[in-house]
Design a protein around this motif. Sequence first.
Motif, PDB file in Angstrom:
ATOM      1  N   VAL A  88       0.695  -1.333  -0.025  1.00  0.00           N
ATOM      2  CA  VAL A  88       0.015   0.097  -0.246  1.00  0.00           C
ATOM      3  C   VAL A  88       0.938   1.278  -0.067  1.00  0.00           C
ATOM      4  O   VAL A  88       0.572   2.199  -0.774  1.00  0.00           O
ATOM      5  N   PHE A  89       1.811   1.223   0.762  1.00  0.00           N
ATOM      6  CA  PHE A  89       2.659   2.631   0.895  1.00  0.00           C
ATOM      7  C   PHE A  89       3.805   2.600  -0.034  1.00  0.00           C
ATOM      8  O   PHE A  89       4.171   3.635  -0.570  1.00  0.00           O
ATOM      9  N   SER A  90       4.058   1.589  -0.911  1.00  0.00           N
ATOM     10  CA  SER A  90       4.732   1.696  -1.853  1.00  0.00           C
ATOM     11  C   SER A  90       3.930   2.260  -3.016  1.00  0.00           C
ATOM     12  O   SER A  90       4.541   3.222  -3.664  1.00  0.00           O
ATOM     13  N   PHE A  91       2.897   1.863  -3.102  1.00  0.00           N
ATOM     14  CA  PHE A  91       1.925   2.678  -4.075  1.00  0.00           C
ATOM     15  C   PHE A  91       1.812   4.025  -3.937  1.00  0.00           C
ATOM     16  O   PHE A  91       1.764   4.990  -4.831  1.00  0.00           O
ATOM     17  N   LEU A  92       1.635   4.283  -2.655  1.00  0.00           N
ATOM     18  CA  LEU A  92       1.360   5.668  -2.186  1.00  0.00           C
ATOM     19  C   LEU A  92       2.634   6.574  -2.656  1.00  0.00           C
ATOM     20  O   LEU A  92       2.513   7.606  -3.083  1.00  0.00           O
ATOM     21  N   GLY A  93       3.769   5.964  -2.162  1.00  0.00           N
ATOM     22  CA  GLY A  93       4.999   6.791  -2.409  1.00  0.00           C
ATOM     23  C   GLY A  93       5.361   6.981  -3.882  1.00  0.00           C
ATOM     24  O   GLY A  93       5.700   8.244  -4.098  1.00  0.00           O
ATOM     25  N   GLY A  94       5.202   6.050  -4.649  1.00  0.00           N
ATOM     26  CA  GLY A  94       5.093   6.046  -6.188  1.00  0.00           C
ATOM     27  C   GLY A  94       4.238   7.142  -6.562  1.00  0.00           C
ATOM     28  O   GLY A  94       4.632   8.075  -7.566  1.00  0.00           O
ATOM     29  N   LEU A  95       3.037   6.915  -6.112  1.00  0.00           N
ATOM     30  CA  LEU A  95       1.829   8.150  -6.769  1.00  0.00           C
ATOM     31  C   LEU A  95       2.314   9.476  -6.530  1.00  0.00           C
ATOM     32  O   LEU A  95       2.150  10.278  -7.231  1.00  0.00           O
ATOM     33  N   PHE A  96       2.720   9.777  -5.409  1.00  0.00           N
ATOM     34  CA  PHE A  96       3.318  11.038  -4.845  1.00  0.00           C
ATOM     35  C   PHE A  96       4.562  11.607  -5.799  1.00  0.00           C
ATOM     36  O   PHE A  96       4.422  12.705  -6.115  1.00  0.00           O
ATOM     37  N   SER A  97       5.438  10.824  -5.956  1.00  0.00           N
ATOM     38  CA  SER A  97       6.394  11.184  -6.870  1.00  0.00           C
ATOM     39  C   SER A  97       6.056  11.422  -8.265  1.00  0.00           C
ATOM     40  O   SER A  97       6.644  12.219  -9.026  1.00  0.00           O
ATOM     41  N   PHE A  98       5.279  10.701  -8.736  1.00  0.00           N
ATOM     42  CA  PHE A  98       4.650  10.711 -10.129  1.00  0.00           C
ATOM     43  C   PHE A  98       3.866  12.129 -10.265  1.00  0.00           C
ATOM     44  O   PHE A  98       4.039  12.743 -11.335  1.00  0.00           O
ATOM     45  N   LEU A  99       3.282  12.392  -9.235  1.00  0.00           N
ATOM     46  CA  LEU A  99       2.424  13.822  -9.276  1.00  0.00           C
ATOM     47  C   LEU A  99       3.530  14.911  -9.273  1.00  0.00           C
ATOM     48  O   LEU A  99       3.177  15.726 -10.070  1.00  0.00           O
ATOM     49  N   VAL A 100       4.423  14.797  -8.500  1.00  0.00           N
ATOM     50  CA  VAL A 100       5.483  15.903  -8.417  1.00  0.00           C
ATOM     51  C   VAL A 100       6.054  15.766  -9.942  1.00  0.00           C
ATOM     52  O   VAL A 100       6.456  17.065 -10.431  1.00  0.00           O
ATOM     53  N   LEU A 101       6.383  14.597 -10.489  1.00  0.00           N
ATOM     54  CA  LEU A 101       7.100  14.680 -11.871  1.00  0.00           C
ATOM     55  C   LEU A 101       6.022  15.514 -12.853  1.00  0.00           C
ATOM     56  O   LEU A 101       6.660  16.233 -13.654  1.00  0.00           O
ATOM     57  N   MET A 102       4.861  15.345 -12.412  1.00  0.00           N
ATOM     58  CA  MET A 102       3.947  15.760 -13.505  1.00  0.00           C
ATOM     59  C   MET A 102       3.864  17.418 -13.477  1.00  0.00           C
ATOM     60  O   MET A 102       3.605  18.002 -14.354  1.00  0.00           O
ATOM     61  N   PHE A 103       3.768  17.856 -12.242  1.00  0.00           N
ATOM     62  CA  PHE A 103       3.676  19.242 -12.157  1.00  0.00           C
ATOM     63  C   PHE A 103       4.800  20.154 -11.847  1.00  0.00           C
ATOM     64  O   PHE A 103       4.597  21.517 -12.041  1.00  0.00           O
ATOM     65  N   VAL A 104       5.651  19.584 -11.035  1.00  0.00           N
ATOM     66  CA  VAL A 104       6.998  20.526 -10.739  1.00  0.00           C
ATOM     67  C   VAL A 104       8.228  20.014 -11.162  1.00  0.00           C
ATOM     68  O   VAL A 104       9.226  20.499 -10.968  1.00  0.00           O
ATOM     69  N   ALA A 105       8.439  19.191 -12.196  1.00  0.00           N
ATOM     70  CA  ALA A 105       9.524  18.503 -12.558  1.00  0.00           C
ATOM     71  C   ALA A 105      10.460  19.590 -13.068  1.00  0.00           C
ATOM     72  O   ALA A 105      11.531  19.618 -12.701  1.00  0.00           O
TER      73      ALA A 105
ATOM     74  N   ALA B  82       9.301   6.358  -3.792  1.00  0.00           N
ATOM     75  CA  ALA B  82       9.148   7.676  -4.301  1.00  0.00           C
ATOM     76  C   ALA B  82      10.399   8.324  -5.076  1.00  0.00           C
ATOM     77  O   ALA B  82      10.439   9.161  -5.740  1.00  0.00           O
ATOM     78  N   VAL B  83      11.286   7.371  -4.824  1.00  0.00           N
ATOM     79  CA  VAL B  83      12.661   7.512  -5.431  1.00  0.00           C
ATOM     80  C   VAL B  83      12.547   7.352  -7.074  1.00  0.00           C
ATOM     81  O   VAL B  83      13.144   8.346  -7.881  1.00  0.00           O
ATOM     82  N   ILE B  84      11.487   6.679  -7.426  1.00  0.00           N
ATOM     83  CA  ILE B  84      11.218   6.378  -8.836  1.00  0.00           C
ATOM     84  C   ILE B  84      11.164   7.468  -9.628  1.00  0.00           C
ATOM     85  O   ILE B  84      11.478   7.843 -10.798  1.00  0.00           O
ATOM     86  N   GLY B  85       9.978   8.216  -9.288  1.00  0.00           N
ATOM     87  CA  GLY B  85       9.503   9.387  -9.877  1.00  0.00           C
ATOM     88  C   GLY B  85      10.571  10.529  -9.765  1.00  0.00           C
ATOM     89  O   GLY B  85      10.885  11.234 -10.523  1.00  0.00           O
ATOM     90  N   GLY B  86      11.320  10.547  -8.386  1.00  0.00           N
ATOM     91  CA  GLY B  86      12.272  11.488  -8.358  1.00  0.00           C
ATOM     92  C   GLY B  86      13.380  11.471  -9.515  1.00  0.00           C
ATOM     93  O   GLY B  86      14.031  12.344 -10.093  1.00  0.00           O
TER      94      GLY B  86
END
Length: 387
Positions: A115-132, A314-318
């Motif tokens: 569950v928290f792997s999913f949430l961590g990845g989702l958070f970083s992908f949203l960061v990637l989309m909006f503030v990359a 979260a490292v993935i999206g970062g």
Amino acid sequence: METLSLIGNAFAGMMNPMSILLLIVGVAVGIVFGSIPGLSAAMAVALFLPVTFAMQAHEAFTLLVALYIGGISGGLISAILINIPGTSSSIATCFDGSPMAKKGEAGKALGTGVVFSFLGGLFSFLVLMFVAPSVAQITLKFSAIEYFGVCLFALSMIAALAGTSMIKGLLSGCLGLIIALVGMAPIDGTKRFTFGINELSSGFNILPTLIGIFAIAEVLAYAEEVKKMGKATQVKQSFKIKGFGFTWKEFVGQKWNALRSALIGTGIGILPGIGGSTAGILSWMTAKKTSKHPEKYGTGIMDGVVASETSNNAVIGGALIPLLTLGIPGDTNTAVLLGALTMQGIAAGPQLFTQHGEWVYTIMLGLIAVNIFMYLQGRVFIRGFVN
């Protein structure tokens, strides 16, 4: 209107049967690679790179990213069940995940990790989309001084990880530094501590080293237990799990821990060359330092698994932020992804968002879709392991 049109075309491209099939296969294979000590997400991505030659750009990148995400997430399985990290990113998951399993809470630990792997990845992908683009510009200002500060801070964590025996902690830290010194010096290329063995010129690979440290320790501990008992015993346990093994109250109670760990993981991912293992340990230590009950960390509590698995995903999206915006890979996996982009004739960098806008939006949506499939397949995997 142009942006909406690009998003619509990207969504249509992601919803074709081939893309969905690649998502499912990529995540499943990635989880298998990540859960087996000795294999890794980077190995999965590298092995499947030739398969992408004949694919369209978004399909190739989606498959490789699915392997990447699945591989990082799959590492928690062996970390929790046998106390051996499947990938280097899951080192910190062993600290609390394995003790939870030994207490009969393997299902809860696995559920928490998924569950928290999913949430961590989702958070970083949203960061990637909006503030990359904005975030990537900040990382360009990092000099040797800032990187030295990050390394020094990482070394200072030895004192916190040492627990009650500072001597053992410092000796372990010195041993790690000695291992890291083996190989070619990064500045002048001088061979250090190779003793004339050419195979040591590139140093010790982190994955075999980790397997040796953790696996040998587990084997010796089991051998000692067998010696005390007089014979080997095998106990088969079946854990019934409802949902993901934790309550809604426990989930809500982890909100600040998860948010802090996601921020740490995304930040570490943006900095090239640091990786998920550092992010996981740093998040685990930060959670311990800010906890009202730090003495419980390492004994098998949900908080430690949340911190580790949220941050390493979260490292993935970062890591994708400098790759897509600057053309700089953040780690080994994104270096392979950069090669895949080059083979497809796409140059990663500042012009990517203007010259290949539809492709970029397709990838953004693909990342979220891959993360959702990881969540769904992870649920299937944990039920197979605990029931």
